[in-house]
Motif scaffolding. Sequence first.
Motif, short mmCIF file in Angstrom:
data_model
loop_
_atom_site.label_atom_id
_atom_site.label_comp_id
_atom_site.label_asym_id
_atom_site.label_seq_id
_atom_site.Cartn_x
_atom_site.Cartn_y
_atom_site.Cartn_z
N ALA A 189 75.78 -34.63 -53.73
CA ALA A 189 74.81 -33.93 -54.57
C ALA A 189 74.26 -34.87 -55.63
O ALA A 189 74.99 -35.69 -56.20
CB ALA A 189 75.48 -32.72 -55.23
N CYS A 190 72.97 -34.76 -55.87
CA CYS A 190 72.31 -35.53 -56.92
C CYS A 190 71.18 -34.68 -57.48
O CYS A 190 70.90 -33.59 -56.98
CB CYS A 190 71.78 -36.86 -56.39
SG CYS A 190 70.43 -36.69 -55.22
N THR A 191 70.52 -35.18 -58.49
CA THR A 191 69.41 -34.47 -59.11
C THR A 191 68.24 -35.41 -59.25
O THR A 191 68.40 -36.55 -59.70
CB THR A 191 69.80 -33.94 -60.51
OG1 THR A 191 70.96 -33.10 -60.36
CG2 THR A 191 68.68 -33.16 -61.15
N PRO B 41 67.52 -30.18 -57.33
CA PRO B 41 68.78 -30.57 -56.68
C PRO B 41 68.50 -31.15 -55.30
O PRO B 41 67.71 -30.59 -54.53
CB PRO B 41 69.56 -29.27 -56.59
CG PRO B 41 68.52 -28.20 -56.60
CD PRO B 41 67.37 -28.73 -57.40
N LEU B 42 69.11 -32.28 -55.00
CA LEU B 42 68.93 -32.97 -53.72
C LEU B 42 70.28 -33.47 -53.22
O LEU B 42 71.31 -33.30 -53.89
CB LEU B 42 68.00 -34.17 -53.88
CG LEU B 42 66.57 -33.93 -54.35
CD1 LEU B 42 65.87 -35.25 -54.60
CD2 LEU B 42 65.80 -33.10 -53.34
N GLN B 43 70.27 -34.13 -52.09
CA GLN B 43 71.39 -34.89 -51.57
C GLN B 43 70.97 -36.35 -51.58
O GLN B 43 69.85 -36.67 -51.17
CB GLN B 43 71.73 -34.46 -50.14
CG GLN B 43 72.30 -33.05 -50.04
CD GLN B 43 73.71 -33.01 -50.61
OE1 GLN B 43 74.57 -33.80 -50.27
NE2 GLN B 43 73.93 -32.05 -51.51
N CYS B 44 71.84 -37.24 -52.03
CA CYS B 44 71.50 -38.66 -52.12
C CYS B 44 72.63 -39.50 -51.54
O CYS B 44 73.78 -39.07 -51.48
CB CYS B 44 71.30 -39.09 -53.58
SG CYS B 44 69.89 -38.33 -54.38
N ALA C 55 67.21 -40.02 -50.43
CA ALA C 55 67.32 -38.65 -50.93
C ALA C 55 66.75 -37.70 -49.89
O ALA C 55 65.79 -38.06 -49.18
CB ALA C 55 66.55 -38.50 -52.25
N LYS C 56 67.33 -36.52 -49.78
CA LYS C 56 66.80 -35.51 -48.89
C LYS C 56 66.93 -34.15 -49.53
O LYS C 56 67.80 -33.91 -50.36
CB LYS C 56 67.45 -35.56 -47.52
CG LYS C 56 68.92 -35.26 -47.46
CD LYS C 56 69.41 -35.38 -46.03
CE LYS C 56 70.91 -35.13 -45.94
NZ LYS C 56 71.38 -35.21 -44.55
N GLY C 57 66.01 -33.27 -49.15
CA GLY C 57 65.93 -31.92 -49.71
C GLY C 57 64.47 -31.63 -50.02
O GLY C 57 63.56 -32.21 -49.43
N GLN C 58 64.23 -30.74 -50.94
CA GLN C 58 62.87 -30.34 -51.31
C GLN C 58 62.30 -31.35 -52.32
O GLN C 58 62.20 -31.07 -53.52
CB GLN C 58 62.86 -28.93 -51.89
CG GLN C 58 63.29 -27.88 -50.90
CD GLN C 58 62.32 -27.78 -49.74
OE1 GLN C 58 61.10 -27.79 -49.92
NE2 GLN C 58 62.83 -27.69 -48.52
N ILE C 59 61.93 -32.53 -51.85
CA ILE C 59 61.44 -33.60 -52.72
C ILE C 59 59.99 -33.31 -53.10
O ILE C 59 59.14 -33.19 -52.23
CB ILE C 59 61.53 -34.96 -51.99
CG1 ILE C 59 62.98 -35.26 -51.62
CG2 ILE C 59 60.95 -36.07 -52.86
CD1 ILE C 59 63.15 -36.46 -50.72
#
Length: 113
Positions: free
Chosen positions: A46-48, A34-37, A106-110
Motif C-alpha cells: 500500500a502507498c499513497t 490510495p494505490l499499490q506501489c 504504481a497501480k490503482g486509480q491513478i
Amino acid sequence: MARSSVCRPLVRLGAALLLAGSGGPLRAVPASVPLQCRQQNGPWRACTMVVEQVGQHWWLVIDDDRVEFTHDGTGRMRLRREGGDWRDVESRWAADTSLCWDGICAKGQIPLD
C-alpha cells in the motif's frame, strides 16, 4: 442573536481539491489517492499518491519514503527522493497495467489529468 458562518465548500476538480474561502481566491489542497506501489521489482504494498497539481506535480509516499514527481507539459518528467536531487525519468505502462518511472511502479486509480 447573529450567527456567523464561513462557507468553505470542497470542490473536486480532477484529483485536486480546491478550497474556497468566503469571497477569497481558490487555492489547491493536495488530494490523496490510495494505490499499490513497488520499487525495483520488490513486493507490492500500500502507498499513497498525493496530487498537488494533476499531471504536473505529485508524490508517492511508500512506507517512510517520499518520491516526488514533476511534469512540465513538454514531455520532460523529473523525479527526486526526499533530500535528493532532481533527475529526468521516463514513464511507461507495464503489462500488469501499472505505471512505472525508472523502477518505481504504481497501480490503482491513478489520476492522469
